[in-house]
Write a protein that holds these residues in place. Structure first.
Motif, PDB file in Angstrom:
ATOM      1  N   SER A  13       0.841  -1.199   0.067  1.00 40.41           N
ATOM      2  CA  SER A  13      -0.040   0.063   0.111  1.00 40.41           C
ATOM      3  C   SER A  13       0.871   1.418  -0.032  1.00 40.41           C
ATOM      4  O   SER A  13       2.088   1.165   0.193  1.00 40.41           O
ATOM      5  CB  SER A  13      -0.999  -0.107   1.187  1.00 40.41           C
ATOM      6  OG  SER A  13      -1.841  -1.233   1.238  1.00 40.41           O
TER       7      SER A  13
ATOM      8  N   ASN B  86      -5.909   1.067   5.118  1.00 39.09           N
ATOM      9  CA  ASN B  86      -6.681   0.640   3.760  1.00 39.09           C
ATOM     10  C   ASN B  86      -8.087   0.838   3.994  1.00 39.09           C
ATOM     11  O   ASN B  86      -8.742   0.706   3.205  1.00 39.09           O
ATOM     12  CB  ASN B  86      -6.449  -0.994   3.462  1.00 39.09           C
ATOM     13  CG  ASN B  86      -4.673  -1.049   2.798  1.00 39.09           C
ATOM     14  OD1 ASN B  86      -4.385  -0.183   2.209  1.00 39.09           O
ATOM     15  ND2 ASN B  86      -4.183  -2.115   3.443  1.00 39.09           N
TER      16      ASN B  86
ATOM     17  N   ASP C  82     -12.398   4.642  -0.588  1.00 37.39           N
ATOM     18  CA  ASP C  82     -11.446   5.645  -0.275  1.00 37.39           C
ATOM     19  C   ASP C  82     -11.724   7.061  -0.487  1.00 37.39           C
ATOM     20  O   ASP C  82     -12.367   7.429  -1.500  1.00 37.39           O
ATOM     21  CB  ASP C  82     -10.269   5.307  -1.457  1.00 37.39           C
ATOM     22  CG  ASP C  82      -8.994   6.232  -1.353  1.00 37.39           C
ATOM     23  OD1 ASP C  82      -9.165   7.123  -0.306  1.00 37.39           O
ATOM     24  OD2 ASP C  82      -7.991   5.997  -1.964  1.00 37.39           O
TER      25      ASP C  82
ATOM     26  N   ARG D 161       4.475   0.810  -1.300  1.00 39.33           N
ATOM     27  CA  ARG D 161       4.152   0.506  -2.983  1.00 39.33           C
ATOM     28  C   ARG D 161       4.982  -0.311  -3.309  1.00 39.33           C
ATOM     29  O   ARG D 161       5.394  -0.645  -4.615  1.00 39.33           O
ATOM     30  CB  ARG D 161       4.209   1.703  -3.728  1.00 39.33           C
ATOM     31  CG  ARG D 161       3.010   2.858  -3.479  1.00 39.33           C
ATOM     32  CD  ARG D 161       3.117   3.881  -4.403  1.00 39.33           C
ATOM     33  NE  ARG D 161       2.075   4.926  -3.964  1.00 39.33           N
ATOM     34  CZ  ARG D 161       2.143   6.050  -3.470  1.00 39.33           C
ATOM     35  NH1 ARG D 161       3.534   6.236  -3.118  1.00 39.33           N
ATOM     36  NH2 ARG D 161       1.202   6.790  -3.117  1.00 39.33           N
TER      37      ARG D 161
END
Length: 595
Positions: free
Chosen positions: A68, A77, A203, A132
């Motif tokens: 993430s 998340n 999100d 990431r």
């Protein structure tokens, strides 16, 4: 392997070495060889690993790969409306890092995420954490005793996806069991033309969920589910939307607030107000400035949540009392719409499925703008939902609070000895040794893997002990110059037998659909530790090294080669502490008997 646990190749050559001169190692006993540790995940477990490995392991090289864009795992998340801690937030923190300014008895998810970000900053973990970066493959090299870990990332200059390989001595999986959400298998879901969200995938981008919800004040919203996420979504959305439908397939117990009696006694408050209670500025100031009061409050709450294990056993007085108290609480709060109680009240014991207090959920269900729909969903249409009773509801915004993949079939391959893939080994169900190790997978340890969650007590304490177990194993690997440490198959078998013997006496094996059983109504319990949290801490505190097999790292086939040249590094260089045994934590002064 019979005997001492060292490989046969080491033992067979040991006899030959007795007839030839033995050469001491050209290193001190504490001149530790470099060791590389790779951690998968930067949630609570990964962050704790970052703190403890750099603290406990000398000459360590560490990488924590997180797919993430931020740290926190599930707390990064998940950003859905109403996200909060579902146990007292003061009990949802690490033993070594206090937070004295929680805003509420059940703190919002954003505070937990900020708490974790603060730990990363305090302990300077940013240099270890690679955001990431998604681990997509891991394979053990038997000849070298190394894990080859393939990682995917996005090139910041070109934007292209690229892969690289890391090589580690120790691999720690720290991504947890509730990290891979999935859409429900409902006919027509992909045809829905309204606004569609999974609770775990919601999100709000650079906004708060409250700001996003402003656009829904004249909308009709549907929430599918009655798990912990749905129980938070419904009361958060109810006062902010025109109409809300809650689609509920199963049944569930709603608990009274955990440890609310401690909260009421120590803060002199009404226990019922714990459900939506926010700490006052005066109370938060007292937490900050009165250390003794804060520690007593935290200790009392932890003691309380670690005192209800008996309620998870079939037919105990505590289990029966919980059923009575929870039923009375649900009856009282659903008095305005008593028919909901008939549909919601389970016939299985309390805690068979994950138990949550769900503050405000029952109160929201009886509001005029909420409909509780128990008829199963037949299909999703472009503009709404049709249920099996033939009714249709038009919906503008749909939330699927339908959970995670809890089968422990991992999203990437982990390949151990002889090409064994861990997901294949974990069919029909996952197996492990004390939830932290698997035979055939040397130098691999797990946090929050199979059979490591808890139905009562402190999950974070158990997680910390799992991480420290991996740290202790790494210490042994490095200190004794081992190539590999691998749990014996018979030890895994014995833990498997223990699991099979334990759960039939618990409520978890009753018939109810639960992620504890991999989303099934019946079958093996794969999610929970077979016992209480305190039981797990005791089991993990002192590793049974005799349950492992070992290979030596050096070509010299003498199991005591790690003794080196007979001195410590401080003596050799005349640096450092050369009387460390007189200092903490080595100094251990026994108490003097009083009688």
């Amino acid at each position: 392997m019979p005997g001492g646990g060292f490989s046969r190749s080491s033992e067979s050559q040991a006899g030959a070495s007795e007839a030839s001169p033995y050469t001491l190692g050209d290193f001190c006993i504490d001149e530790y060889r470099p060791i590389r540790v790779v951690v998968v995940g930067a949630g609570f477990s990964g962050i704790t690993a970052g703190v403890r490995f750099q603290q406990k392991i000398p000459n360590v090289s560490l990488a924590i790969y997180e797919k993430s864009a931020g740290v926190g795992g599930t707390w990064f998340n998940n950003k859905y409306p109403g996200l909060t801690c579902d146990i007292p937030s003061i009990c949802y923190q690490l033993t070594f890092q206090e937070k004295r300014d929680w805003s509420a008895f059940y703190a919002p998810g954003s505070e937990i995420r900020e708490y974790l970000e603060g730990i990363v900053e305090k302990y300077k973990l940013t240099k270890y954490i690679k955001l990431r970066h998604e681990v997509i493959h891991a394979q053990y090299d038997e000849s070298a005793g190394k894990w080859h870990v393939r990682v995917r990332r996005t090139n910041t200059e070109t934007g292209d996806s690229e892969e690289f390989e890391d090589v580690a001595d120790v691999l720690l999986t720290a991504f947890g069991s509730l990290s891979r959400w999935k859409w429900p298998d409902i006919e027509g879901l992909e045809t829905f033309k309204g606004e569609l969200h999974h609770s775990a995938g919601f999100d709000p981008s650079d906004k708060t969920w409250q700001e996003v919800a402003e656009a829904w004040k004249d909308k009709t919203v549907g929430v599918i589910g009655v798990g912990s996420s749905a129980l938070q979504l419904v009361p958060a959305l109810q006062p902010r939307v025109k109409k809300l439908y809650n689609y509920v397939r199963g049944k569930t117990w709603l608990a009274v607030p955990f440890a609310s009696n401690v909260f009421a006694d120590l803060l002199q408050r009404d226990a019922q107000s714990a459900e939506d209670f926010r700490y006052t500025p005066e109370e938060m100031e007292r937490f900050k400035n009165d250390e003794e009061f804060y520690k007593n409050y935290r200790y009392s709450l932890e003691t309380q949540i670690n005192s209800i294990h008996s309620s998870t056993l079939r037919g105990t007085p505590m289990q029966l009392m919980a059923q009575q108290i929870f039923r009375e609480n649900m009856e009282k709060k659903l008095a305005k719409k008593p028919w909901i109680l008939e549909k919601l009240l389970p016939d299985f014991p309390v805690a068979c499925r994950r138990l949550t207090p769900g503050p405000g959920y029952l109160e929201a269900l009886v509001e005029d703008n909420v409909d509780f729909i128990s008829s199963p969903i037949k299909r999703v249409m472009e503009k709404g939902i049709e249920t099996e009773d033939g009714e249709q509801q038009e919906i503008d915004v749909l939330f699927c609070a339908t959970g995670y993949d809890t089968t422990f079939q991992l999203p990437f391959k982990i390949i151990g000895r002889n090409g064994i893939e861990i997901s294949e080994k974990w069919k029909p169900h996952p197996v492990s040794y004390l939830s932290v190790a698997v035979d055939g997978f040397p130098n691999l340890f797990m946090s929050l893997g199979p059979n490591s969650a808890v139905g009562s007590g402190s999950l974070l304490a158990l997680m910390e002990y799992q991480v420290m177990y991996a740290v202790q194993a790494t210490e042994k690997l490095q200190r004794e110059r081992l190539k590999s440490i691998e749990v014996k198959p018979e030890a895994v078998r014995d833990f498997d037998q223990y699991i099979d013997a334990y759960f039939p006496k618990s409520v978890y094996s009753e018939k109810c659909r639960s992620w504890y059983k991999g989303g099934r109504e019946e079958g093996r319990v794969v999610g929970l530790w077979p016992g209480s949290t305190l039981h797990a801490l005791k089991a993990l505190s002192h590793p049974r090294w005799e349950d492992y097999n070992y290979e030596l790292a050096d070509p010299v086939q003498n199991r005591l080669y790690w003794l080196g040249d007979g001195q410590t590094y401080a003596e050799k260089t005349l640096t450092g502490d050369r009387a460390w045994y007189l200092r903490e934590p080595y100094l251990d002064i026994p108490p003097v008997p009083t009688d």
